[in-house]
Design a protein around this motif. Structure first.
Motif, short mmCIF file in Angstrom:
data_model
loop_
_atom_site.label_atom_id
_atom_site.label_comp_id
_atom_site.label_asym_id
_atom_site.label_seq_id
_atom_site.Cartn_x
_atom_site.Cartn_y
_atom_site.Cartn_z
N LEU A 168 0.89 -1.28 -0.13
CA LEU A 168 -0.08 -0.02 0.01
C LEU A 168 0.98 1.26 0.02
N ASN A 169 1.91 1.30 0.91
CA ASN A 169 2.70 2.45 0.93
C ASN A 169 3.78 2.51 -0.19
N GLN A 170 4.06 1.58 -0.79
CA GLN A 170 4.99 1.46 -1.90
C GLN A 170 4.05 2.39 -2.96
N GLN A 171 2.87 1.95 -3.15
CA GLN A 171 2.00 2.45 -4.42
C GLN A 171 1.95 4.06 -3.80
N GLN A 172 1.61 4.43 -2.71
CA GLN A 172 1.13 5.44 -2.16
C GLN A 172 2.37 6.38 -2.50
N ALA A 173 3.69 6.12 -2.41
CA ALA A 173 4.85 6.76 -2.55
C ALA A 173 4.98 6.96 -4.08
N GLU A 174 4.71 5.98 -4.85
CA GLU A 174 4.92 6.07 -6.19
C GLU A 174 4.23 7.10 -6.76
N ALA A 175 2.70 7.41 -6.47
CA ALA A 175 1.88 8.21 -6.74
C ALA A 175 2.18 9.58 -6.20
N ARG A 187 -10.30 9.04 7.93
CA ARG A 187 -11.38 8.94 6.96
C ARG A 187 -11.64 7.51 6.61
N VAL A 188 -10.81 6.68 6.64
CA VAL A 188 -11.03 5.28 6.46
C VAL A 188 -10.14 4.48 7.39
N THR A 244 -1.15 -6.02 -7.04
CA THR A 244 -2.69 -6.05 -7.44
C THR A 244 -3.51 -5.88 -6.33
N ALA A 245 -3.16 -6.55 -5.15
CA ALA A 245 -4.09 -6.45 -4.07
C ALA A 245 -4.22 -5.26 -3.38
N ALA A 246 -2.94 -4.65 -3.28
CA ALA A 246 -2.86 -3.19 -2.69
C ALA A 246 -3.79 -2.33 -3.30
N ARG A 247 -3.63 -2.31 -4.93
CA ARG A 247 -4.09 -1.45 -5.71
C ARG A 247 -5.62 -1.47 -5.59
N GLY A 269 -8.42 1.36 -4.34
CA GLY A 269 -9.46 1.35 -4.81
C GLY A 269 -11.00 1.55 -3.79
N VAL A 270 -10.94 0.59 -3.00
CA VAL A 270 -12.07 0.36 -2.04
C VAL A 270 -11.94 1.39 -1.06
N TYR A 271 -10.77 2.05 -0.63
CA TYR A 271 -10.80 3.13 0.16
C TYR A 271 -11.29 4.35 -0.47
N ALA A 272 -10.87 4.43 -1.77
CA ALA A 272 -11.26 5.97 -2.34
C ALA A 272 -12.69 5.81 -2.52
N ALA A 273 -13.50 4.84 -2.71
CA ALA A 273 -14.85 4.67 -3.03
C ALA A 273 -15.62 5.07 -1.96
#
Length: 345
Positions: A19-26, A67-68, A332-335, A339-343
């Motif tokens: 999760l945090n790897q993808q957050q950092a990349e974004a 928020r989540v 894939t799972a983290a992505r 998406g669930v959090y964002a929804a």
């Protein structure tokens, strides 16, 4: 996060990391992780970690802007109070309802199901780690039309297995089982494979979770004349586990109840044949890349093993098995979780 030799520990560790790897990349802020007290913590503390304190029972300042909140387990104990934090949305991951499939007493089933239902009632979205678990939830729980997602776990690469194990290195071919040593894992039904394959040992890796079960299995092995080829190794390091997976003849996993079955995919990473029960989520995870015990009679298990090994060797199936395991990634799972959090916000 208190017990490193468990599937739930690996789930939390790997999901949090990716999760945090993808957050950092974004270029986004990290997901904060709420972890046990330092005396029980098994990982190095990071700036985005919130370490549990005794006074959190009364005061939780970190929830004011949350928020989540992701509750990672259907029998967990920490979920924000809706009355105090009405803006915080809750995602609950349900790994399994195995209590319904393990032969537990009615009282135990009711107790655990009541706790899971209470967490569902306090959640805004549900994630199940298999379609089997989702169907169990829809059948046995009240979900009130809350969104339910299926997100498969990933499988983290196991160490290459080139380093010899510290404690025990077998000098003949061996079958490998991984998991708690208890009645649910059903390892005792594997002993007839030793009688029909006298060249094999059976190595079991995992915490002896039920001493009575372990004793009964050892006594059964003694009565069958195979006690010298049954090795109970307890918990081992990830490095040693990699060696056993790399060098085993096959992984054998006759479990009665699984929400997912991580050892199945760990063995498949090495292209190994895996032999599974047909129960709960195992056929969903193993798919066409696995072999299955149709039942647990000695004859059926011996036939399934003999035919499976012959097919594996005749058709050179190792590469197809590795390809199947590669479908299950934490990236894939983290992505999907993000998406669930964002929804919800």
């Amino acid at each position: 996060m208190k017990h490193p030799h468990t599937g739930l520990y690996q789930y939390c560790l790997n999901l949090g990391s990716h999760l945090n790897q993808q957050q950092a990349e974004a270029g986004r802020s990290p997901v904060q992780l709420y972890l046990p007290p330092r005396r029980r913590l098994q990982i190095r503390s990071q700036p985005y970690h919130i370490i549990e304190q005794w006074w959190h029972s009364f005061y939780q300042p970190f929830l004011r802007d949350c928020r989540v909140w992701h509750a990672p387990f259907q029998l967990g104990r920490i979920v924000p109070d809706r009355r105090r934090f009405p803006r915080t949305k809750v995602v609950l991951t349900i790994h399994d309802l195995n209590v319904l499939h393990e032969g537990e007493s009615q009282a135990m089933q009711q107790k655990r199901m009541a706790l899971t239902q209470s967490l569902i009632d306090r959640s805004d979205a549900l994630v199940c780690i298999s379609e089997f678990t989702k169907n169990d939830v829809l059948t046995h729980c009240r979900t009130d039309d809350k969104p339910i997602y299926v997100i498969y776990n990933g499988v983290d690469p196991v160490p290459s297995g080139e380093t010899k194990p510290v404690d025990y290195q077998p000098d003949r071919p061996f079958l490998l089982g991984i998991g708690y040593l208890n009645a649910k894992k059903n390892f005792h039904v594997l002993l007839p494979l030793l009688t029909s394959n006298p060249e094999l040992e059976l190595l079991l890796i995992g915490r002896p979770d039920d001493p009575d079960y372990v004793t009964a299995m050892q006594q059964q092995a003694q009565a069958m004349g195979v006690a010298d080829r049954l090795r109970l190794l307890g918990t081992v390091s990830e490095t040693d586990k990699g060696w056993y997976l790399r060098n085993c003849r096959a992984l054998v996993h006759p479990s009665l109840a699984e929400g997912f079955g991580l050892p199945v995919l760990e063995a498949m990473q090495f292209g190994k044949p895996v032999f599974l029960s047909t129960l709960t989520a195992l056929p969903e995870v193993g798919g066409d890349a696995a072999y299955y015990f149709p039942d647990f009679t000695p004859e059926a298990m011996q036939t399934a093993y003999r035919q499976g090994i012959a097919d594996y060797e005749r058709n050179a199936r190792a590469e197809a098995i590795r390809h199947h395991a590669a479908r299950f990634t934490w990236q894939t799972a983290a992505r999907q979780y993000l998406g669930v959090y964002a929804a919800l916000v």
